[in-house]
Design an enzyme around this catalytic site. Sequence first.
Site, PDB file in Angstrom:
ATOM      1  N   ASP A 165       0.830  -1.211   0.000  1.00 36.41           N
ATOM      2  CA  ASP A 165       0.000   0.000   0.000  1.00 36.41           C
ATOM      3  C   ASP A 165       0.865   1.262   0.000  1.00 36.41           C
ATOM      4  OD1 ASP A 165      -2.393   1.383   0.005  1.00 36.41           O
ATOM      5  OD2 ASP A 165      -2.555   1.413   2.188  1.00 36.41           O
TER       6      ASP A 165
ATOM      7  N   HIS B 143       1.979   3.465  -9.060  1.00 34.37           N
ATOM      8  CA  HIS B 143       1.788   2.038  -9.342  1.00 34.37           C
ATOM      9  C   HIS B 143       2.924   1.504 -10.223  1.00 34.37           C
ATOM     10  CE1 HIS B 143      -1.980   2.193  -7.354  1.00 34.37           C
ATOM     11  NE2 HIS B 143      -2.621   2.863  -8.289  1.00 34.37           N
TER      12      HIS B 143
ATOM     13  N   LEU C 116      10.367 -20.893  -4.379  1.00 36.88           N
ATOM     14  CA  LEU C 116       9.374 -20.011  -3.740  1.00 36.88           C
ATOM     15  C   LEU C 116       7.975 -20.197  -4.336  1.00 36.88           C
ATOM     16  CD1 LEU C 116       8.843 -17.372  -1.946  1.00 36.88           C
ATOM     17  CD2 LEU C 116       9.186 -16.111  -4.085  1.00 36.88           C
TER      18      LEU C 116
HETATM   19  C1  IPE Z   1      -5.423  -2.660  -0.010  1.00 39.03           C
HETATM   20  O1  IPE Z   1      -5.103  -1.333  -0.171  1.00 39.03           O
HETATM   21  C2  IPE Z   1      -5.437  -3.359  -1.334  1.00 39.03           C
HETATM   22  C3  IPE Z   1      -4.152  -3.558  -1.972  1.00 39.03           C
HETATM   23  C4  IPE Z   1      -2.988  -3.205  -1.509  1.00 39.03           C
HETATM   24  C5  IPE Z   1      -4.211  -4.232  -3.230  1.00 39.03           C
HETATM   25  P1  IPE Z   1      -6.225  -0.198  -0.286  1.00 39.03           P
HETATM   26  O2  IPE Z   1      -5.499   1.088  -0.444  1.00 39.03           O
HETATM   27  O3  IPE Z   1      -7.202  -0.530  -1.337  1.00 39.03           O
HETATM   28  O4  IPE Z   1      -6.949  -0.298   1.120  1.00 39.03           O
HETATM   29  P2  IPE Z   1      -7.836   0.769   1.871  1.00 39.03           P
HETATM   30  O5  IPE Z   1      -8.855   1.256   0.892  1.00 39.03           O
HETATM   31  O6  IPE Z   1      -6.954   1.889   2.301  1.00 39.03           O
HETATM   32  O7  IPE Z   1      -8.392   0.032   3.042  1.00 39.03           O
HETATM   33  C1  IPE Z   2      -1.703   0.236  -3.216  1.00 35.37           C
HETATM   34  O1  IPE Z   2      -1.492   1.611  -3.282  1.00 35.37           O
HETATM   35  C2  IPE Z   2      -1.964  -0.374  -4.552  1.00 35.37           C
HETATM   36  C3  IPE Z   2      -3.341  -0.805  -4.746  1.00 35.37           C
HETATM   37  C4  IPE Z   2      -4.308  -0.690  -3.890  1.00 35.37           C
HETATM   38  C5  IPE Z   2      -3.652  -1.399  -6.019  1.00 35.37           C
HETATM   39  P1  IPE Z   2      -2.700   2.642  -3.240  1.00 35.37           P
HETATM   40  O2  IPE Z   2      -3.102   2.938  -4.646  1.00 35.37           O
HETATM   41  O3  IPE Z   2      -3.785   2.202  -2.357  1.00 35.37           O
HETATM   42  O4  IPE Z   2      -1.958   3.896  -2.629  1.00 35.37           O
HETATM   43  P2  IPE Z   2      -2.549   4.909  -1.552  1.00 35.37           P
HETATM   44  O5  IPE Z   2      -2.985   4.109  -0.377  1.00 35.37           O
HETATM   45  O6  IPE Z   2      -3.676   5.626  -2.209  1.00 35.37           O
HETATM   46  O7  IPE Z   2      -1.391   5.795  -1.233  1.00 35.37           O
HETATM   47 MG    MG Z   3      -4.145   2.458  -0.366  1.00 37.00          MG
END
Ligand code: IPE
Ligand code: IPE
Ligand code: MG
Length: 248
Positions: A18, A35, A129
């Site tokens: 995240d 991303h 792995l």
């Molecule tokens: C969780 O992250 C999903 C992934 C890392 C794929 P999110 O950014 O979607 O989670 P929330 O919305 O903050 O809970």
């Molecule tokens: C995690 O990063 C990747 C996915 C959920 C696909 P985010 O896109 O949630 O990044 P933040 O949390 O908005 O910074």
């Molecule tokens: Mg996020």
Amino acid sequence: MMEGAKPPKLSHVAIIMDGNGRWAKSRSHLRVWGHIRGSKVVTDIVEEASDLGLHELTLYAFSQENWSRPVHEIQTLFSLLRKFLLRERTKIIENSIRFRVMGDISRLSPETQNLIRGLESTTLENSGLRLNFAFNYGGRSDIVETFKRLDKREISEEELGRSFDIPNVDLLIRTGGEMRISNFLIWQIAYAELYFSKTMWPDFTREEFRDIIQEFFQRERRYGSINAARDWDYSRKEARKNKELFNH
Ligand code: IPE
Ligand code: IPE
Ligand code: MG
């Protein structure tokens, strides 16, 4: 850890990757740039896990809830998965990694679905792995679908637990500073050790990954008991034995 206690066993690490969007925003870039950078880190961490001889690594790449994001961002995430597969395919095979995707991939392009199924079957027998990508994955629906697949009215915890495609997690890492599970492997983390890092995923490094694993080995997993470092299933068997003794 208790004096003289054995270090805990580490078989399965799961990561909630995240912080991509915030990483990009803090640099005045579009979220998708985060991303793109984040997908490069996936390569590093998979390599590191493989080099460390880790048994299993599960990465949360796209949640069912992520469908609520703008279409453009979703498309970028899908295309990054395709690019990752094309880029890493050979390395995955060479390093004897067993690759799998958990979650419903039916909404990915036929080309990406073929890439996934192809790589899964090519690497099925690999002994290195075990790499699982959770893509369009949701923990609650995983539980429901697993139960439905068994086609039973009643089931024991043991049997349901054995039926999941992904085993129990030993160490769950979440980057990006949030302290929540976001519908990841909710069954499998029942007794996982949790580690929350403030590092945004694109800044996550092999070094931090190794440091977290080092930290894990300092922990004492008690499983409700007072002794250190026992395997969860073993500890549950012991608990049952004790209960039986008291019933006599
Ligand atoms: C969780 O992250 C999903 C992934 C890392 C794929 P999110 O950014 O979607 O989670 P929330 O919305 O903050 O809970
Ligand atoms: C995690 O990063 C990747 C996915 C959920 C696909 P985010 O896109 O949630 O990044 P933040 O949390 O908005 O910074
Ligand atoms: Mg996020």
